[in-house]
Design a protein around this motif. Sequence first.
Motif, PDB file in Angstrom:
ATOM      1  N   SER A 105       0.816  -1.211   0.000  1.00 17.26           N
ATOM      2  CA  SER A 105       0.000   0.000   0.000  1.00 17.26           C
ATOM      3  C   SER A 105       0.852   1.264   0.000  1.00 17.26           C
ATOM      4  O   SER A 105       0.347   2.356  -0.266  1.00 17.26           O
ATOM      5  N   VAL A 106       2.143   1.132   0.307  1.00 22.17           N
ATOM      6  CA  VAL A 106       3.072   2.262   0.316  1.00 22.17           C
ATOM      7  C   VAL A 106       4.232   1.912  -0.612  1.00 22.17           C
ATOM      8  O   VAL A 106       4.703   0.777  -0.621  1.00 22.17           O
ATOM      9  N   SER A 107       4.682   2.883  -1.399  1.00 19.46           N
ATOM     10  CA  SER A 107       5.797   2.638  -2.318  1.00 19.46           C
ATOM     11  C   SER A 107       7.087   3.240  -1.773  1.00 19.46           C
ATOM     12  O   SER A 107       7.070   4.306  -1.162  1.00 19.46           O
ATOM     13  N   PRO A 108       8.210   2.578  -2.035  1.00 17.92           N
ATOM     14  CA  PRO A 108       9.490   3.141  -1.598  1.00 17.92           C
ATOM     15  C   PRO A 108       9.861   4.352  -2.452  1.00 17.92           C
ATOM     16  O   PRO A 108       9.381   4.491  -3.581  1.00 17.92           O
ATOM     17  N   THR A 125       3.107  -8.295   6.889  1.00 18.57           N
ATOM     18  CA  THR A 125       2.335  -7.249   7.560  1.00 18.57           C
ATOM     19  C   THR A 125       0.838  -7.505   7.450  1.00 18.57           C
ATOM     20  O   THR A 125       0.071  -7.150   8.337  1.00 18.57           O
ATOM     21  N   ASP A 126       0.433  -8.159   6.347  1.00 19.21           N
ATOM     22  CA  ASP A 126      -0.984  -8.451   6.137  1.00 19.21           C
ATOM     23  C   ASP A 126      -1.442  -9.733   6.840  1.00 19.21           C
ATOM     24  O   ASP A 126      -2.577 -10.161   6.699  1.00 19.21           O
ATOM     25  N   GLY A 127      -0.546 -10.355   7.615  1.00 17.56           N
ATOM     26  CA  GLY A 127      -0.909 -11.553   8.350  1.00 17.56           C
ATOM     27  C   GLY A 127      -0.720 -12.860   7.591  1.00 17.56           C
ATOM     28  O   GLY A 127      -0.881 -13.933   8.153  1.00 17.56           O
ATOM     29  N   PRO A 155      -3.021 -10.794  -3.621  1.00 19.39           N
ATOM     30  CA  PRO A 155      -4.136  -9.840  -3.644  1.00 19.39           C
ATOM     31  C   PRO A 155      -3.641  -8.405  -3.542  1.00 19.39           C
ATOM     32  O   PRO A 155      -2.537  -8.147  -3.077  1.00 19.39           O
ATOM     33  N   SER A 156      -4.481  -7.492  -3.984  1.00 15.00           N
ATOM     34  CA  SER A 156      -4.164  -6.080  -3.804  1.00 15.00           C
ATOM     35  C   SER A 156      -4.149  -5.784  -2.312  1.00 15.00           C
ATOM     36  O   SER A 156      -4.954  -6.335  -1.561  1.00 15.00           O
ATOM     37  N   PRO A 157      -3.224  -4.912  -1.869  1.00 18.26           N
ATOM     38  CA  PRO A 157      -3.121  -4.645  -0.430  1.00 18.26           C
ATOM     39  C   PRO A 157      -4.294  -3.825   0.093  1.00 18.26           C
ATOM     40  O   PRO A 157      -4.933  -3.087  -0.648  1.00 18.26           O
ATOM     41  N   ASP A 158      -4.557  -3.970   1.368  1.00 20.39           N
ATOM     42  CA  ASP A 158      -5.573  -3.181   2.049  1.00 20.39           C
ATOM     43  C   ASP A 158      -5.006  -1.773   2.218  1.00 20.39           C
ATOM     44  O   ASP A 158      -3.990  -1.593   2.897  1.00 20.39           O
ATOM     45  N   PRO A 159      -5.611  -0.758   1.594  1.00 20.85           N
ATOM     46  CA  PRO A 159      -5.063   0.602   1.688  1.00 20.85           C
ATOM     47  C   PRO A 159      -5.055   1.168   3.101  1.00 20.85           C
ATOM     48  O   PRO A 159      -4.355   2.130   3.385  1.00 20.85           O
ATOM     49  N   VAL A 161      -3.943  -0.492   5.669  1.00 27.63           N
ATOM     50  CA  VAL A 161      -2.788  -1.078   6.357  1.00 27.63           C
ATOM     51  C   VAL A 161      -1.522  -0.626   5.639  1.00 27.63           C
ATOM     52  O   VAL A 161      -1.361  -0.837   4.444  1.00 27.63           O
ATOM     53  N   ARG A 162      -0.632   0.002   6.371  1.00 22.77           N
ATOM     54  CA  ARG A 162       0.614   0.507   5.791  1.00 22.77           C
ATOM     55  C   ARG A 162       1.606  -0.655   5.629  1.00 22.77           C
ATOM     56  O   ARG A 162       2.138  -1.169   6.613  1.00 22.77           O
ATOM     57  N   THR A 163       1.814  -1.080   4.384  1.00 17.41           N
ATOM     58  CA  THR A 163       2.706  -2.204   4.128  1.00 17.41           C
ATOM     59  C   THR A 163       3.598  -1.936   2.919  1.00 17.41           C
ATOM     60  O   THR A 163       3.148  -1.377   1.928  1.00 17.41           O
ATOM     61  N   GLY A 164       4.851  -2.313   3.034  1.00 21.20           N
ATOM     62  CA  GLY A 164       5.814  -2.142   1.958  1.00 21.20           C
ATOM     63  C   GLY A 164       6.182  -3.459   1.306  1.00 21.20           C
ATOM     64  O   GLY A 164       7.143  -3.538   0.544  1.00 21.20           O
ATOM     65  N   GLY A 165       5.431  -4.512   1.619  1.00 18.29           N
ATOM     66  CA  GLY A 165       5.694  -5.824   1.027  1.00 18.29           C
ATOM     67  C   GLY A 165       5.337  -5.831  -0.451  1.00 18.29           C
ATOM     68  O   GLY A 165       4.220  -5.490  -0.826  1.00 18.29           O
ATOM     69  N   ILE A 166       6.281  -6.210  -1.286  1.00 18.57           N
ATOM     70  CA  ILE A 166       6.075  -6.295  -2.732  1.00 18.57           C
ATOM     71  C   ILE A 166       5.971  -7.780  -3.048  1.00 18.57           C
ATOM     72  O   ILE A 166       6.950  -8.512  -2.918  1.00 18.57           O
ATOM     73  N   ARG A 167       4.776  -8.230  -3.450  1.00 17.93           N
ATOM     74  CA  ARG A 167       4.526  -9.652  -3.620  1.00 17.93           C
ATOM     75  C   ARG A 167       4.753 -10.109  -5.061  1.00 17.93           C
ATOM     76  O   ARG A 167       4.439  -9.414  -6.017  1.00 17.93           O
ATOM     77  N   GLU A 168       5.304 -11.317  -5.144  1.00 19.04           N
ATOM     78  CA  GLU A 168       5.492 -11.966  -6.431  1.00 19.04           C
ATOM     79  C   GLU A 168       5.005 -13.406  -6.297  1.00 19.04           C
ATOM     80  O   GLU A 168       4.716 -13.854  -5.195  1.00 19.04           O
ATOM     81  N   SER A 169       4.934 -14.113  -7.403  1.00 18.44           N
ATOM     82  CA  SER A 169       4.543 -15.527  -7.346  1.00 18.44           C
ATOM     83  C   SER A 169       5.608 -16.301  -6.590  1.00 18.44           C
ATOM     84  O   SER A 169       6.738 -15.835  -6.418  1.00 18.44           O
ATOM     85  N   ARG A 170       5.282 -17.498  -6.162  1.00 16.88           N
ATOM     86  CA  ARG A 170       6.252 -18.324  -5.429  1.00 16.88           C
ATOM     87  C   ARG A 170       7.451 -18.647  -6.309  1.00 16.88           C
ATOM     88  O   ARG A 170       8.590 -18.627  -5.854  1.00 16.88           O
ATOM     89  N   GLU A 171       7.192 -18.942  -7.584  1.00 12.17           N
ATOM     90  CA  GLU A 171       8.289 -19.249  -8.507  1.00 12.17           C
ATOM     91  C   GLU A 171       9.218 -18.044  -8.662  1.00 12.17           C
ATOM     92  O   GLU A 171      10.442 -18.167  -8.577  1.00 12.17           O
TER      93      GLU A 171
END
Length: 190
Positions: A105-108, A125-127, A155-159, A161-171
């Motif tokens: 939800s937050v960009s560096p 951060t999203d649990g 999923p798209s982050p909950d706006p 919740v302040r999170t800087g996690g950048i998600r990618e596929s497991r691969e």
Amino acid sequence: MAKIGPGVVVTGLTLGALAVVSLLAIQANGAETRTAAAGPRPGATGSPSASPSPSASPSAALAALPAASGTGRRVVYSVSARQVWLVDPKKTPQVQAAFAVEPGSVSPETGSFTVYSRAAATTGTDGRQVEHVVRFAEQSGTVFGFSAAVDGATPSPDPKVRTGGIRESRENGQTLWDFAPTGTRVIVIA
């Protein structure tokens, strides 16, 4: 001095050509795999069991590595393109992998950073349980890093919740984990 007959020369050239064609086929197959992995991902709607469907939108295609993305071995993250490139100029091709990501939800801020911490597994951060966490910046109390959800969801982050996690596929998380040990440069561009 022994003479080499035309049959030996032709055989040598044919074997060399087959080797080059095989190498190009392997590289093309790898590029196809990376492109397919960057398309719609399972769980993109919040459901880890959602099946991917082809996108007709040209914006879903991966962009080429931007010219102003630094030099040397590095991870490049484009905030606006929501894309990551793993670049090693000592290898051919230089772009070892490129894939789409889902930002937090937050960009560096843009700039050059260094991977300072990694975790094989933790809670995001999203649990959600995440793996292959590669952290590269902390700004205003928010930690920024790449990770993959163990359940495969992106999923798209909950706006709220302040999170800087950048998600990618497991691969792709495994690919980035293997490419970016502590000390690897991360270039963040707009």
